[in-house]
Design an enzyme around this catalytic site. Structure first.
Site, mmCIF file in Angstrom:
data_model
loop_
_atom_site.group_PDB
_atom_site.id
_atom_site.type_symbol
_atom_site.label_atom_id
_atom_site.label_comp_id
_atom_site.label_asym_id
_atom_site.label_seq_id
_atom_site.Cartn_x
_atom_site.Cartn_y
_atom_site.Cartn_z
ATOM 1 N N LYS A 17 0.849 -1.190 0.000
ATOM 2 C CA LYS A 17 0.000 0.000 0.000
ATOM 3 C C LYS A 17 0.885 1.240 0.000
ATOM 4 C CE LYS A 17 -0.827 0.892 4.946
ATOM 5 N NZ LYS A 17 -0.603 2.313 5.073
ATOM 6 N N HIS A 54 -0.707 -6.186 5.867
ATOM 7 C CA HIS A 54 -0.078 -7.024 6.888
ATOM 8 C C HIS A 54 -1.008 -7.327 8.057
ATOM 9 C CE1 HIS A 54 0.785 -2.970 8.536
ATOM 10 N NE2 HIS A 54 0.790 -3.567 9.704
ATOM 11 N N GLU A 94 -2.148 4.383 17.521
ATOM 12 C CA GLU A 94 -0.693 4.416 17.587
ATOM 13 C C GLU A 94 -0.269 5.517 18.551
ATOM 14 O OE1 GLU A 94 1.158 3.455 13.418
ATOM 15 O OE2 GLU A 94 -0.463 4.887 13.140
ATOM 16 N N ASP A 131 -4.533 6.237 4.765
ATOM 17 C CA ASP A 131 -3.444 5.409 5.268
ATOM 18 C C ASP A 131 -3.938 4.203 6.053
ATOM 19 O OD1 ASP A 131 -0.591 4.982 5.635
ATOM 20 O OD2 ASP A 131 -0.913 5.505 7.742
ATOM 21 N N HIS A 137 -6.731 -1.111 6.218
ATOM 22 C CA HIS A 137 -6.682 -1.931 7.422
ATOM 23 C C HIS A 137 -8.040 -2.056 8.109
ATOM 24 C CE1 HIS A 137 -2.502 -1.938 6.775
ATOM 25 N NE2 HIS A 137 -2.178 -0.860 7.443
ATOM 26 N N LYS A 195 -3.062 8.719 15.440
ATOM 27 C CA LYS A 195 -1.682 8.804 15.909
ATOM 28 C C LYS A 195 -1.625 9.648 17.176
ATOM 29 C CE LYS A 195 0.784 8.029 11.582
ATOM 30 N NZ LYS A 195 1.414 6.798 12.088
#
Length: 492
Positions: free
Chosen positions: A152, A182, A220, A239, A244, A342
């Site tokens: 990606k 992943h 995160e 992102d 995901h 984040k």
């Protein structure tokens, strides 16, 4: 799902072979698979980059990366030397057509070179995907046993994703294209399918009659770091959400396939994406929250604002929360809440399925709190599951209720090290197993659903809401659930 069956001989070529992804994830993953006996003698790794290093220089670079990114107790000197012996480096500017003979010569120098599996891992910018595939074809390097792996982002919107897919698809058949996410290689994510479909007690409850709502959180604690240039053009929606989080939602909401196979699972995931409630401008305004971290304290240390990290004022979101629904028979009326950000208090990825309250209060004179049953599926870190229930506290005289949990820790239950997601996914590529990879129509369906949000957020009047670093996001994200009489299930 055999994790120890050796694979066939393979030339594993990594474009971007000296880059961060290759050194931090891909080569350590291949080392650990080699340590567990999965790489045969005929397995070669060819790093391709513009770096001015020869084979020995590349081996020294990779040896340093293994020492840095593989825990010391997993390092075996003999296996390290064996992997280093498999390594080669080809210096190549992919735009230089005349230089491609170097890779051609390297791949053609083995006996029966056209019979081995060829994996081309494109750990480079998506703008190079089409160029690399075209040159591979022109150089005669694409065989029936060739596979290409795409990292990606798969474009930045629907139009660019279609362009990437078309460019790669002109050279490789869809069955030979592996779009990697992943998250789908993590043990807890794979185990979600087993938990749902191999246990009879849970699946009958997995519907709108018994499930109140579902929460999916990927948080995160880090900021953008040295990814600021990329991230400022992307943002959290592109992102994280488009790939995901939507993939995790698909695995939670999908219907049982006839059996778990490379196409049946992807067919069912596609149906979920197509059933997501379309996001009108009104729904975007009401059911989505964009945020951006300001200065604060994260993990006990001062943290700069996003604007300070990227060096300028920006309207890029570092946090997304949203409410959506899967409009089908199973899930009608059940909200799915997605959240990612984040500079949040901790790094955690978790799915929480919150069940409805019992239909009748059987213990009107009991003491103690009651809570809805919840299934927490921890994706990272400390992969496992926890089922929250209500139990009677031991003791005489009356009924005292207390929430308790049934815990499944993969580390405790199965012992040993839990393989990294890339270890599983790389071996699936070599084996040709596409089950855990995104199909072209999945990628384009996800972009189609996200498009109205991107459009609405691109308006000049849109500004992400600020939240202090080290917190759970903007207040509006809390209000998003409180409006429905619910609250985020924070990590316990």
């Amino acid at each position: 799902m055999d994790s120890i069956t050796p694979v066939d001989a393979c030339d594993f070529t990594v474009f971007g072979g000296t880059g961060d992804l290759a050194l931090r994830k891909l080569l350590p993953a291949l080392y650990l698979r080699d340590r567990d006996g999965q790489l045969p003698d005929g397995f070669r790794v060819i790093g391709v980059s513009r770096a001015e290093v020869d084979d020995d220089g590349y081996r020294a670079l990779v040896a340093g990366a293994l020492r840095e990114h593989v825990v010391a107790e997993d390092l075996d000197a003999a296996v390290v030397e064996r992997l280093l012996g498999r390594l080669h480096h080809v210096r190549l500017d992919v735009a230089d057509v005349a230089a491609w003979h170097q890779l051609h010569d390297r791949l053609k120098d083995g006996a029966a070179s056209d019979d081995v599996i060829r994996v081309f891992y494109l750990a480079v910018a998506p703008g190079l995907f089409g160029t690399i595939c075209e040159h591979l074809d022109e150089a005669g390097l694409v065989t029936e046993r060739s596979r290409v792996v795409l990292e990606k982002p798969m474009g930045t919107d629907l139009a660019t994703a279609q362009q990437v897919n078309a460019a790669v698809g002109r050279v490789f058949e869809e069955s030979s294209i592996f779009r990697i996410d992943h998250y789908l290689g993590k043990e807890s994510v794979q185990n979600l399918l087993v938990t749902r479909f191999a246990n009879t007690f849970l699946e009958p409850l997995w519907n709108s009659r018994w499930v109140d709502h579902v929460q999916i959180t990927v948080s995160e604690s880090i900021g953008v770091g040295d990814r600021g240039s990329y991230y400022d053009r992307s943002g959290a929606l592109r992102d994280m959400v488009q790939n995901h989080l939507l993939q995790l939602l698909c695995l939670v909401a999908m219907e049982p396939p006839t059996y778990v196979d490379r196409e049946t699972v992807r067919d069912e995931k596609l149906k979920v994406l197509q059933a997501l409630r379309p996001m009108t401008p009104e729904l975007v305004d009401r059911d989505t929250v964009a945020g951006q971290y300001a200065a604060g304290l994260c993990e006990g240390r001062p943290a700069a604002s996003y604007a300070d990290e990227v060096g300028h004022a920006s309207s890029t979101e570092t946090f997304v929360a949203m409410r959506t629904e899967v409009q089908n028979w199973r899930w009608a009326g059940v909200p799915f809440y997605l959240r990612t950000g984040k500079r949040m208090p901790e790094r955690v990825s978790e799915i929480v399925v919150v069940f409805k309250e019992p239909p009748h209060a059987m213990f009107p004179h009991s003491e103690g709190p009651t809570e809805p049953n919840r299934l927490h599926i921890r994706v990272q870190p400390d992969e496992g599951m926890r089922l929250h229930m209500t139990a009677k506290e031991p003791g005489p005289g009356g009924i005292r209720l207390r929430p308790v949990s049934l815990d499944l820790s993969y580390a405790a239950a199965f012992g040993g090290r839990s393989p990294d997601a890339y270890e599983r996914l790389l071996m699936d590529v070599v084996r040709g197993n596409t089950t855990l990879f995104m199909r072209r129509d999945e990628v384009e369906a996800a972009w189609t659903w996200v498009a109205p949000i991107l459009e609405r957020w691109s308006q000049p009047s849109h500004r992400p809401r600020k939240y202090p670093a080290g917190t759970h996001g903007p207040v509006a994200a809390v209000t998003l659930l409180e409006r429905d009489g619910r609250s985020w299930q924070e990590t316990e």
